[in-house]
Design an enzyme around this catalytic site. Structure first.
Site, PDB file in Angstrom:
ATOM      1  N   TYR A  21       0.824  -1.207   0.000  1.00 28.08           N
ATOM      2  CA  TYR A  21       0.000   0.000   0.000  1.00 28.08           C
ATOM      3  C   TYR A  21       0.852   1.249   0.000  1.00 28.08           C
ATOM      4  O   TYR A  21       0.683   2.121   0.847  1.00 28.08           O
ATOM      5  CB  TYR A  21      -0.949  -0.015   1.208  1.00 28.08           C
ATOM      6  CG  TYR A  21      -2.013  -1.064   1.057  1.00 28.08           C
ATOM      7  CD1 TYR A  21      -3.105  -0.832   0.221  1.00 28.08           C
ATOM      8  CD2 TYR A  21      -1.910  -2.283   1.696  1.00 28.08           C
ATOM      9  CE1 TYR A  21      -4.074  -1.795   0.040  1.00 28.08           C
ATOM     10  CE2 TYR A  21      -2.877  -3.262   1.521  1.00 28.08           C
ATOM     11  CZ  TYR A  21      -3.955  -3.005   0.692  1.00 28.08           C
ATOM     12  OH  TYR A  21      -4.908  -3.953   0.510  1.00 28.08           O
ATOM     13  N   TYR A 149     -12.952  -6.159   5.261  1.00 27.73           N
ATOM     14  CA  TYR A 149     -11.724  -6.360   4.485  1.00 27.73           C
ATOM     15  C   TYR A 149     -11.517  -7.859   4.291  1.00 27.73           C
ATOM     16  O   TYR A 149     -11.563  -8.623   5.257  1.00 27.73           O
ATOM     17  CB  TYR A 149     -10.501  -5.760   5.189  1.00 27.73           C
ATOM     18  CG  TYR A 149      -9.223  -6.055   4.434  1.00 27.73           C
ATOM     19  CD1 TYR A 149      -8.922  -5.372   3.256  1.00 27.73           C
ATOM     20  CD2 TYR A 149      -8.361  -7.061   4.850  1.00 27.73           C
ATOM     21  CE1 TYR A 149      -7.779  -5.670   2.531  1.00 27.73           C
ATOM     22  CE2 TYR A 149      -7.211  -7.369   4.119  1.00 27.73           C
ATOM     23  CZ  TYR A 149      -6.927  -6.668   2.964  1.00 27.73           C
ATOM     24  OH  TYR A 149      -5.807  -6.977   2.242  1.00 27.73           O
ATOM     25  N   ASP A 250     -14.893 -15.161   7.461  1.00 29.31           N
ATOM     26  CA  ASP A 250     -13.475 -14.876   7.228  1.00 29.31           C
ATOM     27  C   ASP A 250     -12.818 -14.625   8.589  1.00 29.31           C
ATOM     28  O   ASP A 250     -12.917 -13.532   9.141  1.00 29.31           O
ATOM     29  CB  ASP A 250     -13.356 -13.665   6.296  1.00 29.31           C
ATOM     30  CG  ASP A 250     -11.904 -13.262   6.040  1.00 29.31           C
ATOM     31  OD1 ASP A 250     -11.004 -13.812   6.712  1.00 29.31           O
ATOM     32  OD2 ASP A 250     -11.681 -12.397   5.177  1.00 29.31           O
ATOM     33  N   LYS A 279      -3.189 -15.823   8.483  1.00 28.88           N
ATOM     34  CA  LYS A 279      -2.417 -15.010   9.443  1.00 28.88           C
ATOM     35  C   LYS A 279      -1.763 -15.805  10.579  1.00 28.88           C
ATOM     36  O   LYS A 279      -0.672 -16.287  10.402  1.00 28.88           O
ATOM     37  CB  LYS A 279      -3.286 -13.861   9.941  1.00 28.88           C
ATOM     38  CG  LYS A 279      -3.527 -12.846   8.819  1.00 28.88           C
ATOM     39  CD  LYS A 279      -3.925 -11.466   9.295  1.00 28.88           C
ATOM     40  CE  LYS A 279      -3.726 -10.443   8.209  1.00 28.88           C
ATOM     41  NZ  LYS A 279      -4.942 -10.006   7.531  1.00 28.88           N
TER      42      LYS A 279
HETATM   43  C1  PLP Z   1      -5.309 -10.131   6.144  1.00 26.85           C
HETATM   44  C2  PLP Z   1      -6.666 -10.554   5.795  1.00 26.85           C
HETATM   45  C3  PLP Z   1      -6.967 -11.150   4.561  1.00 26.85           C
HETATM   46  C4  PLP Z   1      -5.927 -11.346   3.485  1.00 26.85           C
HETATM   47  O1  PLP Z   1      -4.885 -12.173   3.873  1.00 26.85           O
HETATM   48  P1  PLP Z   1      -3.470 -12.120   3.085  1.00 26.85           P
HETATM   49  O2  PLP Z   1      -2.680 -13.232   3.692  1.00 26.85           O
HETATM   50  O3  PLP Z   1      -2.901 -10.764   3.343  1.00 26.85           O
HETATM   51  O4  PLP Z   1      -3.768 -12.343   1.652  1.00 26.85           O
HETATM   52  C5  PLP Z   1      -8.266 -11.549   4.331  1.00 26.85           C
HETATM   53  N1  PLP Z   1      -9.230 -11.374   5.256  1.00 26.85           N
HETATM   54  C6  PLP Z   1      -8.977 -10.810   6.462  1.00 26.85           C
HETATM   55  C7  PLP Z   1     -10.076 -10.667   7.447  1.00 26.85           C
HETATM   56  C8  PLP Z   1      -7.696 -10.358   6.766  1.00 26.85           C
HETATM   57  O5  PLP Z   1      -7.462  -9.767   7.940  1.00 26.85           O
END
Ligand code: PLP
Length: 427
Positions: A21, A149, A250, A279
């Site tokens: 970014y 996100y 997610d 993550k």
């Molecule tokens: C960080 C994140 C993503 C994307 O993960 P990357 O490993 O950066 O591609 C998707 N959804 C959520 C909720 C996130 O915090």
């Protein structure tokens, strides 16, 4: 390394690299990290910083952890990688079994991928293929909530908040999705049934074209750092059941204890039909993610239509990543992570609450090991970063948010150092 070399490294970075970014070269110089251990980053010039970001939610056990190091080097002796098409291996089987055992009940199958964004792509593909296989190809849109996100790839971007995700830039390329208002009632607020009026209307009107609802349970991360009421999730689960929609949770940011529950869905006692993890999955050691689903989804996709899920990354189920993920979950299970997260939560509340008095501050909120100070105007990232670094702390504010999610092993004094750095930087 002396400071001449430090400056040289920063200068060469600016010549060849592009940071996340960011413009190239980045207008704000990066800091050069030489090594990291426990909760501290050591810069090339010798400065030490407490990592208040856990390297973007990932490093829950701290850096250079002996158990995780051993898990990875032991796996390295066996094999670093092997393709997953037509082959399998013990680390993948063990990790899949472990994930199914600890995630909300009812999930039955695991698809490994490389990163969080790809896990979301796979979830979206699963939902589209599911309805296609059932002979209902018109169900291919996604309903989500604003301020979400879900990653940076195209399908993931299409369900990110339209403003912070800069939809206008990609307007004719993104799949047009349906956006409901972000939940307003905070995590510990008083529930009011009118909270779900709008999303209900959308579902009633458009379920014929909707494949799934996708959202981040309880905590909206990079789209605004907001914590909403668990009852919202219960209502969304009911809506999905009533109107034939899949529910995709997610948990890439929230998974593995960060919110105070092992998974944020546990606050509502629900199981999504598809769950994305990433993550903290590997304790921050490797880029790795997983998309889990219930049996009915994989059965329908496997038995009807094309009969296969159309996805398969080259480095799928990488053995090094599987092994370190297994070790990281083992560490979590053998630790008192719940107590640690509750303790950090208390310290963040005590430490950040005084920020509320600052004229620049609009809101302070804390849930689990996540502390957020929302400012009235965009944070001066360069200034705040310099100030916290001077105080021995690493933070990466964005937009109107100065926030921290420290590793679970962060000590009380270290958490206090983080919160006072935030307070002083915003004063
Ligand atoms: C960080 C994140 C993503 C994307 O993960 P990357 O490993 O950066 O591609 C998707 N959804 C959520 C909720 C996130 O915090």
């Amino acid at each position: 390394m002396n400071s001449d070399n430090y400056d040289d490294l920063i200068k060469r970075d600016a010549e060849v690299l592009w940071h996340p970014y960011s413009a190239a070269p980045a207008p704000i110089l990066p800091y050069a990290v030489k090594s990291a251990s426990g909760v501290r980053l050591t810069l090339h010039d010798g400065r030490q910083l407490i990592d208040g970001m856990s390297s973007w939610w990932a490093v829950i056990h701290g850096y250079n952890h002996p158990v995780l190091n051993v898990a990875m080097s032991a796996q390295l002796e066996d094999m670093a990688h092997v393709m997953f098409g037509g082959l399998t291996h013990e680390p993948a089987v063990l990790l899949a079994e472990k994930l199914l055992a600890i995630t909300p009940p009812g999930l039955a199958r695991v698809f490994f991928c490389d990163s969080g964004s790809v896990a979301v792509e796979v979830a979206i593909k699963m939902a589209i293929q599911y309805w296609f296989s059932l002979g209902r190809p018109s169900k291919k849109r996604f309903l989500t909530i604003r301020q979400g996100y879900h990653g940076d790839t195209f399908a993931a971007m299409s369900v990110c908040d339209p403003v912070s995700g800069m939809h206008h830039l990609f307007s004719d390329l993104l799949m047009p999705q349906v956006f409901a208002k972000a939940p307003r009632i905070p995590f510990d607020g008083v529930w009011d049934e009118s909270e779900t009026d709008e999303i209900k209307e959308f579902v009633k009107a458009r379920h014929g074209e909707l494949a799934a609802i996708i959202l981040e349970p309880i905590v909206q991360g990079a789209g605004g750092m907001r914590f909403y009421h668990p009852q919202y999730l219960n209502r969304v689960r009911e809506l999905c059941d009533e109107y034939d929609l899949l529910l995709i949770a997610d948990e890439i940011a929230t998974g593995f204890g960060r919110t105070g529950e092992l998974f944020a869905c546990n606050y509502a006692g629900i199981t999504p039909d598809i769950l994305c993890l990433g993550k903290a999955l590997t304790g921050g050691y490797m880029s790795f993610a997983a998309t889990l689903t219930k049996a009915f989804v994989s059965e329908v996709i496997s038995q009807k239509g094309p009969g296969v899920l159309m996805h398969g990354p080259t480095f799928m189920a990488n053995p090094l990543a599987c092994s370190v993920a297994l070790a990281s979950i083992g560490l979590l299970e053998n630790s008192c992570w719940r107590e640690s997260v509750v303790e950090i939560e208390g310290l963040l509340k005590t430490g950040l609450e005084p920020c509320r008095e600052l004229p620049a501050v609009k809101d302070v909120r804390v849930l689990g090991a996540i502390g957020v100070v929302e400012t009235r105007n965009p944070v001066d990232v360069r200034r705040v970063q310099e100030m916290v670094v001077d105080r021995g702390v690493w933070l990466r504010p964005f937009a109107n948010l100065c926030y921290t999610m420290p590793p679970f092993v962060t000590g009380a004094d270290e958490v206090r150092q983080i919160t006072s750095a935030i307070k002083e930087a915003l004063s």
